[in-house]
Every structure is written in C-alpha cells, then in structure tokens.
Design a protein around this motif. Structure first.
Motif, PDB file in Angstrom:
ATOM      1  N   PRO A 134       0.832  -1.213   0.000  1.00 46.44           N
ATOM      2  CA  PRO A 134       0.000   0.000   0.000  1.00 46.44           C
ATOM      3  C   PRO A 134       0.860   1.255   0.000  1.00 46.44           C
ATOM      4  O   PRO A 134       1.977   1.256   0.524  1.00 46.44           O
ATOM      5  N   PRO A 135       0.358   2.329  -0.577  1.00 39.69           N
ATOM      6  CA  PRO A 135       1.126   3.586  -0.592  1.00 39.69           C
ATOM      7  C   PRO A 135       1.095   4.266   0.773  1.00 39.69           C
ATOM      8  O   PRO A 135       0.286   3.935   1.646  1.00 39.69           O
ATOM      9  N   GLU A 136       1.964   5.259   0.930  1.00 41.48           N
ATOM     10  CA  GLU A 136       1.940   6.103   2.115  1.00 41.48           C
ATOM     11  C   GLU A 136       0.985   7.270   1.864  1.00 41.48           C
ATOM     12  O   GLU A 136       1.056   7.933   0.832  1.00 41.48           O
ATOM     13  N   PHE A 137       0.099   7.509   2.831  1.00 43.32           N
ATOM     14  CA  PHE A 137      -0.892   8.564   2.697  1.00 43.32           C
ATOM     15  C   PHE A 137      -0.507   9.753   3.571  1.00 43.32           C
ATOM     16  O   PHE A 137      -0.065   9.578   4.713  1.00 43.32           O
ATOM     17  N   THR A 138      -0.687  10.954   3.026  1.00 44.77           N
ATOM     18  CA  THR A 138      -0.575  12.187   3.795  1.00 44.77           C
ATOM     19  C   THR A 138      -1.881  12.948   3.624  1.00 44.77           C
ATOM     20  O   THR A 138      -2.267  13.276   2.502  1.00 44.77           O
ATOM     21  N   LEU A 139      -2.566  13.197   4.747  1.00 50.01           N
ATOM     22  CA  LEU A 139      -3.861  13.864   4.695  1.00 50.01           C
ATOM     23  C   LEU A 139      -3.675  15.362   4.870  1.00 50.01           C
ATOM     24  O   LEU A 139      -3.060  15.817   5.834  1.00 50.01           O
ATOM     25  N   ILE A 140      -4.217  16.139   3.919  1.00 48.31           N
ATOM     26  CA  ILE A 140      -4.171  17.603   3.967  1.00 48.31           C
ATOM     27  C   ILE A 140      -5.598  18.116   3.831  1.00 48.31           C
ATOM     28  O   ILE A 140      -6.258  17.859   2.825  1.00 48.31           O
ATOM     29  N   ALA A 141      -6.075  18.804   4.865  1.00 53.10           N
ATOM     30  CA  ALA A 141      -7.374  19.479   4.796  1.00 53.10           C
ATOM     31  C   ALA A 141      -7.131  20.924   4.386  1.00 53.10           C
ATOM     32  O   ALA A 141      -6.226  21.577   4.890  1.00 53.10           O
ATOM     33  N   PHE A 142      -7.940  21.424   3.466  1.00 54.90           N
ATOM     34  CA  PHE A 142      -7.690  22.774   2.972  1.00 54.90           C
ATOM     35  C   PHE A 142      -8.988  23.548   2.844  1.00 54.90           C
ATOM     36  O   PHE A 142     -10.061  23.003   2.620  1.00 54.90           O
ATOM     37  N   ALA A 143      -8.853  24.857   3.037  1.00 59.28           N
ATOM     38  CA  ALA A 143      -9.887  25.845   2.730  1.00 59.28           C
ATOM     39  C   ALA A 143      -9.129  27.068   2.248  1.00 59.28           C
ATOM     40  O   ALA A 143      -8.521  27.029   1.174  1.00 59.28           O
ATOM     41  N   ALA A 144      -9.091  28.143   3.049  1.00 58.11           N
ATOM     42  CA  ALA A 144      -8.247  29.287   2.677  1.00 58.11           C
ATOM     43  C   ALA A 144      -6.777  28.942   2.837  1.00 58.11           C
ATOM     44  O   ALA A 144      -5.924  29.431   2.102  1.00 58.11           O
ATOM     45  N   GLU A 145      -6.469  28.072   3.811  1.00 58.35           N
ATOM     46  CA  GLU A 145      -5.100  27.628   4.055  1.00 58.35           C
ATOM     47  C   GLU A 145      -5.083  26.113   4.164  1.00 58.35           C
ATOM     48  O   GLU A 145      -6.005  25.514   4.721  1.00 58.35           O
ATOM     49  N   PRO A 146      -4.039  25.446   3.645  1.00 58.58           N
ATOM     50  CA  PRO A 146      -3.925  23.993   3.805  1.00 58.58           C
ATOM     51  C   PRO A 146      -3.296  23.642   5.138  1.00 58.58           C
ATOM     52  O   PRO A 146      -2.435  24.364   5.647  1.00 58.58           O
ATOM     53  N   VAL A 147      -3.725  22.521   5.723  1.00 61.50           N
ATOM     54  CA  VAL A 147      -3.199  22.058   7.003  1.00 61.50           C
ATOM     55  C   VAL A 147      -2.863  20.579   6.866  1.00 61.50           C
ATOM     56  O   VAL A 147      -3.721  19.776   6.468  1.00 61.50           O
ATOM     57  N   VAL A 148      -1.623  20.200   7.172  1.00 61.50           N
ATOM     58  CA  VAL A 148      -1.211  18.793   7.156  1.00 61.50           C
ATOM     59  C   VAL A 148      -1.706  18.142   8.444  1.00 61.50           C
ATOM     60  O   VAL A 148      -1.286  18.519   9.542  1.00 61.50           O
ATOM     61  N   LEU A 149      -2.601  17.162   8.321  1.00 64.35           N
ATOM     62  CA  LEU A 149      -3.202  16.523   9.491  1.00 64.35           C
ATOM     63  C   LEU A 149      -2.490  15.251   9.893  1.00 64.35           C
ATOM     64  O   LEU A 149      -2.572  14.845  11.061  1.00 64.35           O
ATOM     65  N   THR A 150      -1.824  14.578   8.964  1.00 59.75           N
ATOM     66  CA  THR A 150      -1.093  13.360   9.303  1.00 59.75           C
ATOM     67  C   THR A 150       0.235  13.337   8.563  1.00 59.75           C
ATOM     68  O   THR A 150       0.325  13.789   7.416  1.00 59.75           O
ATOM     69  N   PRO A 151       1.267  12.817   9.194  1.00 58.04           N
ATOM     70  CA  PRO A 151       2.507  12.569   8.458  1.00 58.04           C
ATOM     71  C   PRO A 151       2.313  11.367   7.540  1.00 58.04           C
ATOM     72  O   PRO A 151       1.271  10.687   7.603  1.00 58.04           O
ATOM     73  N   PRO A 152       3.266  11.069   6.655  1.00 53.43           N
ATOM     74  CA  PRO A 152       3.112   9.904   5.776  1.00 53.43           C
ATOM     75  C   PRO A 152       2.878   8.629   6.588  1.00 53.43           C
ATOM     76  O   PRO A 152       3.631   8.326   7.520  1.00 53.43           O
ATOM     77  N   THR A 153       1.824   7.886   6.264  1.00 53.30           N
ATOM     78  CA  THR A 153       1.472   6.684   7.002  1.00 53.30           C
ATOM     79  C   THR A 153       0.789   5.676   6.090  1.00 53.30           C
ATOM     80  O   THR A 153       0.121   6.066   5.126  1.00 53.30           O
ATOM     81  N   THR A 154       0.948   4.404   6.388  1.00 51.88           N
ATOM     82  CA  THR A 154       0.238   3.336   5.691  1.00 51.88           C
ATOM     83  C   THR A 154      -0.881   2.767   6.554  1.00 51.88           C
ATOM     84  O   THR A 154      -1.534   1.817   6.154  1.00 51.88           O
ATOM     85  N   ASN A 155      -1.077   3.354   7.746  1.00 50.62           N
ATOM     86  CA  ASN A 155      -2.091   2.884   8.685  1.00 50.62           C
ATOM     87  C   ASN A 155      -3.448   3.458   8.288  1.00 50.62           C
ATOM     88  O   ASN A 155      -3.777   4.604   8.595  1.00 50.62           O
ATOM     89  N   ALA A 156      -4.238   2.657   7.576  1.00 53.62           N
ATOM     90  CA  ALA A 156      -5.540   3.131   7.102  1.00 53.62           C
ATOM     91  C   ALA A 156      -6.492   3.399   8.257  1.00 53.62           C
ATOM     92  O   ALA A 156      -7.329   4.303   8.184  1.00 53.62           O
ATOM     93  N   HIS A 157      -6.384   2.627   9.340  1.00 53.55           N
ATOM     94  CA  HIS A 157      -7.280   2.827  10.491  1.00 53.55           C
ATOM     95  C   HIS A 157      -7.018   4.186  11.142  1.00 53.55           C
ATOM     96  O   HIS A 157      -7.947   4.911  11.491  1.00 53.55           O
TER      97      HIS A 157
END
Length: 656
Positions: A134-157
């Motif tokens: 599986p790939p490494e996921f990095t979650l970024i939530a964005f609106a006016a500014e982007p925010v990194v919510l998780t570092p690179p991870t393969t933990n889907a849970h």
C-alpha cells in the motif's frame, strides 16, 4: 470495475456476435454423391442435423469456448479499469476540501457535502490499502489555508479516524495553496522513488473544469441550483458631508432556481436600525441572480453593526455581514511642537505650532486635539500616548517611535540614518517632480506646483539600513531624492515628510488639506468606515500601550493569544469561522471587538465540479473521475488462454 470505452464494446458486439451465431446456424452446401452404404457416414448424417437452419443452438464445449473468447476480447475493447491511484504510486497526498460550501446539507441522503466527502475519502484510502504494497498517505485538509493533518502513514485505520475528525470552516476554498504545499513536501522525493500523486476529494467548487496535477474524486449534490442566498459584498461608511449618516451597501446573491424575497435587517448593538425587503432574481444561464441593496440611517455613536438576510437556506454563514462601526468623529490627535527655548515665554504650546497645520487639524474634526512641546512629550508615559489615534510631529523628532501611527514634518526619524540636509541657499529649491498616484494617501493630490526650500535627504526604498527593518515606500520625490516616505513599522503606519511646512508653499495649495485628510484616514483605518475582516485574510489588531502578554480570544472559536513582547500589534492569523470575536485581558475586560465575515460569491453560489448552467447532476463530463487502472490486457491474456484450449479440444476431436 468500470468501462472507460463502453461504446467501443457495444459496437464490437454488434459487429461480431451475430456472425458467430450465424456460423453455427449456417447450412452447409454439399454436392450429391452416390455411395453403396451409409454405415460409414454416421458423422456426415450428424453434420446434416447440426446445419439444419432455424433450429436452436445445441450446447457444446466449442460454442462455449468461442463465446468466452469473444466476450473477453469485447470486454478488453471496452477498456475495463478499476479505481486506484494507478501503478507505482508510492506516496499519495489526500486533499480534503473543508471550505464553506462543503457545509451545505444538499446530498441525496440528506448529509452535508463534507460528510459525504469524508466517507468517499475513507472508502478510497481503504481500497488502496488492501494491496500487498500500500502507498503512504498524507492527509491535507484545505480551505483558505492547507493544514497537514497526518505525516506519511500506511495505517488506514489511523487515517480513517483523522478524516472523521475534520470539521467544516467558513473559509473560501483555495486549491492552489494546497497544491503549493504539496509541491514543497514533494521537493525531497528522489528519482528512484515512484512519483507521488494527489487525490482531491471535494465538491469541485471553483475548478471550472480545469485540470491539474491531482486526480479528483468529486461528490455530486442532489440539485444543480442549490437553494441558497447570501451576502457576498459589504461596506459600511459614514457620509462625508453628514458624518452622522451611516450608509450600508450590500451585494446579494441567489443561487436557487426560484426568486427569493426575504427581510434584510440592519442592527447596531442589537437594536434594529433598518428593516427592508430584499427581492432577488433566480439563477439563470448566466449564473446566480444578484441584487445591489443600499440602506442608510442616522447614528452619532459607534457600535457593532450587523446586516442579516432572514432566510432559511443551505448555508447560514453567508446570511450575515458584520462590521465595527466607528463614532462619527476621528480619534484624538496629539500635535507635538518645539518646546520654548531658554528665555522664551513658554505660554501656550499652540503658539509654536505651524498655523496652517494647526488649522487643518482643527478642520479635520477629531474627538480631541492636544498640543504639547517635545520636552513634555518625552517625559510622557507610553500608556498616556496610547490614548491617541494619531501623533503629528511638527519640526521635532521623538527619541523612539510612538506606539500609534504618526506623521512627521521636517525632522529626522529615529532608526533612520542621520540624513543630510539640503539648504536652498546653496542648492536652490526643488519642485515635486513625481508622486505615487496609486497610494491612497497621494491619489487625490496634485503636487506639480509645490516648491520646497530646505529639506532633508531621505533614504531610497532599496537602501540597506542596519537595524531598521520597517518597510519603506516613497510617496513623493524631488530633484534630490525622496521628499515624502511611508513606513510600515510592524503594522503601525508612519509618514515622514522631509521638510517643514514653513519651507514650502504647500500649505497655501489646496492639495495640503486633501493630503492630511487622506493620510489621517489611511493611518487610522476605520475612523469613517466600518471595520471587518474576511475568513481569507490574516487578522492583525493594534492595542494601545504595553498591556498583558497573554490574551483570550472569545467567539465561535476560543483560544489563547500570546502577545509579542513590546509590540503594539497582535497577529491573530486567518479565522476559520465567521462571527463576532472579542479579545479579553486576563482580568476579563474586553479590549477589542473583531467582525469576521465570509463574503465569497463562489462559496455562496454552492457551485460544484465542472457544473454548467442547466446541467443535471447526472450529466457531468470532464476530468472529474478518480484515476483508473486499466486491466484490459488481463482479458486479452484470458482470450489467448481460451483460444489455446479451444485448439486443443478441436484437435482432439478431429483425431478421434
């Protein structure tokens, strides 16, 4: 699995299936032949029975194999694909949209767009995590500014829990800022690693059909024209001739298919000032319906002004616009003049002020004008100075910049290198040869007739000054260099005039009072206009004096604010939610009220994906699908294996 070219499959089936069936129904033409016995021709009789026309096909292994081979080739022609990030995606950036439009509850199941987007993101992450690598996921939530919510991870849970915790905002969506952040995070990727990919989960508002380096998994609301109306532009000003009259201008938008009639109510400190009906046309082929509304009322004092469109629709954040209304008088002004010299009658400090400057300050109309000598000013406490909105220095310079905006005439400014002085008796007078007409201070002035005698040599904008970090901008220039310079001192505006008024004919020119009025309003914003911020702009408030270092921000979002030591400006950043905010001291005393609004036409229109006027939610096309991994070659391989098996079966039957 989906078919990327279903039309090709259909055409291929129409061209190949009928011939296959026809071959099995075809009656063979044989020439007559006399034989002595039919005992050795049983197979020939069987062939005659098979080729009798208009009989149902008899089940057999060969026809089954031929049908499977043809079906495999036809499916391959339709380009079958499965959802995924494609082959070789070692790292996936999931961009989750949480802008204001995502709070609209117009999905087919009654949920909000953000809730649907979060479910979509979770399904995609879990499906892509089922592989062996599986790939490494990095979650970024964005609106006016982007925010990194998780570092690179393969933990889907873990990623699922973080996605579920994402909350909506009242900010506009800025996908370009999220792309810029991803590019900065991808800068360290080596050439040996698989290329990172971006997965956009959004309603697609603002995309306008454009493509990008991302692959989009877009949600589809239930309606093309969502039922929503809101305020998308807003201003509050006092009448220049009648300062007691407050004028409110609003631009209203209707994204729905039906016209809207709703009350528009303006209140100040909770008391209703104006109530008027607002009628908005429906959206059409050219876009949402719009209407400009202007209302006015009389009020001498200031207060917290709120304009609200009383309507129940999909988005509540755009139904209200807020502003801090200033009192009709400009803030108090302190004029600092030269102190009395030894042996000189001290008398009234006003007698030592430049008479033209004093007259203009009196005419501007402040809530109080005080004149003091420079010696008394230097003995004053910093907190005493914070009570003034503007300090004007007439031919004198303070030992340190004051904590409030200031204008200086004909004296060196602290922090700048000791400037030289050009004497008119030696170098002659100079005219103002140019001025910055784009500046709000100089926009309405005409200085081509102004002549200056003795003047200071002010530094150029690009001159490097050790220890002086404030930004500088030349507003007016003479033959020797800058004559008027604007300084941005940590959010506090200052204007330095490099000559005394008595050394020029400027006070006699009509442009001088225009300059003073524009400078006053520019350095003390909000003195005649309502003050508000939007959810896309960083907020910086100015507090008087030194004050406490820790403050509490109360409102839709409550948090603790650390005030920079020794700074009169407090940066608060970009607000996520619209509403009223208050800065509160540790003792519980309110110090500053802050109005924050949405005011964004794209968010209020609740547009989604590459939506076109009149297009149904099922009729969208374009680059709006998630990246597909094509698997047609598996079906070609299966057809080849079946063809080999068919040849073996036919060979065995022919042999025996």
């Amino acid at each position: 699995m989906t078919l990327l070219a279903p039309g090709a499959l259909l055409v291929g089936a129409l061209l190949t299936v009928p011939p296959l069936v026809l071959f099995y129904l075809l009656k063979l033409r044989r020439r007559p032949l006399r034989v002595t016995s039919t005992m050795l021709w049983e197979q020939a009789a069987h062939d005659l029975q098979v080729n009798v026309p208009f009989r149902w096909l008899r089940p057999g292994l060969l026809i089954l194999l031929h049908g499977l081979i043809l079906a495999s080739l036809l499916i391959a022609l339709g380009r079958p694909a499965v959802e995924g990030m494609g082959g070789g995606a070692g790292r996936v950036f999931v961009l989750l949209d949480r802008s204001a439009s995502m709070a609209a509850a117009d999905m087919p199941d009654g949920s909000t767009r953000l809730e649907s987007a979060k479910r979509r993101a979770i399904d995609l992450v879990e499906s892509m995590s089922r592989g062996a690598d599986p790939p490494e996921f990095t979650l970024i939530a964005f609106a006016a500014e982007p925010v990194v919510l998780t570092p690179p991870t393969t933990n889907a849970h873990r990623l699922r829990g973080t996605i579920e915790s994402v909350t909506p905002t009242d900010q506009p969506g800025r996908l370009d800022e999220a792309e810029r952040l991803v590019r900065s995070l991808m800068s360290g990727t080596s050439d040996d690693e698989p290329a990172p990919r971006m997965l956009l989960v959004s309603d697609g508002a603002g995309l306008d059909g454009r493509s990008g380096p991302w692959r989009a998994a877009l949600i589809e609301p239930a309606r093309v024209h969502p039922r929503n109306a809101g305020i998308v532009s807003f201003s509050v000003d006092r009448d220049s001739e009648k300062p007691e009259t407050v004028r409110v201008f609003l631009r209203l938008l209707n994204a729905g298919e039906a016209p809207v009639a709703a009350p528009l109510v303006v209140t100040v400190d909770g008391e209703e000032a104006v109530r008027t009906p607002a009628r908005l046309p429906p959206a059409d082929a050219n876009g949402p319906g719009e209407r400009i509304v202007s209302v006015s009322f009389d009020r001498l004092g200031g207060g917290l002004l709120e304009a609200r469109l009383e309507i129940d629709d999909l988005l509540d954040a755009d139904n209200t616009a807020r502003a801090v209304l200033p009192p009709h008088l400009r803030p108090a002004t302190l004029l600092v003049v030269p102190s009395a010299t030894t042996g000189e009658n001290r008398g009234d400090d006003r007698t030592r002020a430049d008479p033209f400057l004093l007259d203009v300050l009196d005419a501007i109309g402040t809530s109080g004008l005080r004149v003091i000598g420079i010696d008394r000013y230097r003995r004053a406490d910093v907190d005493d100075l914070a009570g003034y909105g503007l300090i004007v220095f007439d031919r004198v310079a303070p030992s340190a910049p004051p904590p409030v905006p200031s204008i200086s005439f004909g004296a060196p400014w602290p922090g700048l290198p000791a400037p030289g002085r050009v004497e008119a008796s030696r170098s002659g007078r100079t005219r103002v040869i140019s001025w910055d007409r784009a500046s709000p201070v100089m926009r309405d002035t005409v200085l081509d007739s102004v002549v200056v005698g003795d003047r200071l040599v002010l530094p150029e904008d690009d001159a490097v000054i050790p220890g002086f970090e404030a930004r500088r901008k030349t507003l007016a220039r003479g033959e020797d260099g800058p004559l008027i310079v604007e300084i941005d001192d940590d959010g506090i505006g200052r204007i330095i005039v490099g000559f005394a008024l008595e050394q020029s004919n400027w006070p006699l020119d009509f442009s001088f009072p225009i300059f003073m009025l524009a400078a006053f309003d520019h350095l003390t914003p909000g003195t005649t206009s309502g003050v508000w911020y939007d959810t896309n702009t960083p907020v910086v408030v100015r507090l008087g004096g030194v004050g406490p270092t820790t403050l509490e921000l109360r409102g839709p979002v409550t948090r603790e604010i650390n005030r920079p030591a020794g700074s009169a400006s407090v940066p608060l950043g970009v607000f996520e939610r619209a509403g009223w905010y208050t800065l509160v001291s540790p003792t519980g005393e309110a110090s500053v009220s802050i109005a924050v609004n949405l005011l964004d036409a794209d968010e209020s229109s609740l547009s989604w994906s590459a939506q076109k006027p009149g297009e149904t939610s099922r009729g969208r096309t374009g680059n709006t699908a998630l990246d597909q991994r094509e698997i047609w070659w598996w079906f070609v391989l299966a057809a080849g294996v079946l063809l080999l098996f068919e040849w073996l079966v036919y060979a065995l039957r022919s042999r025996y």
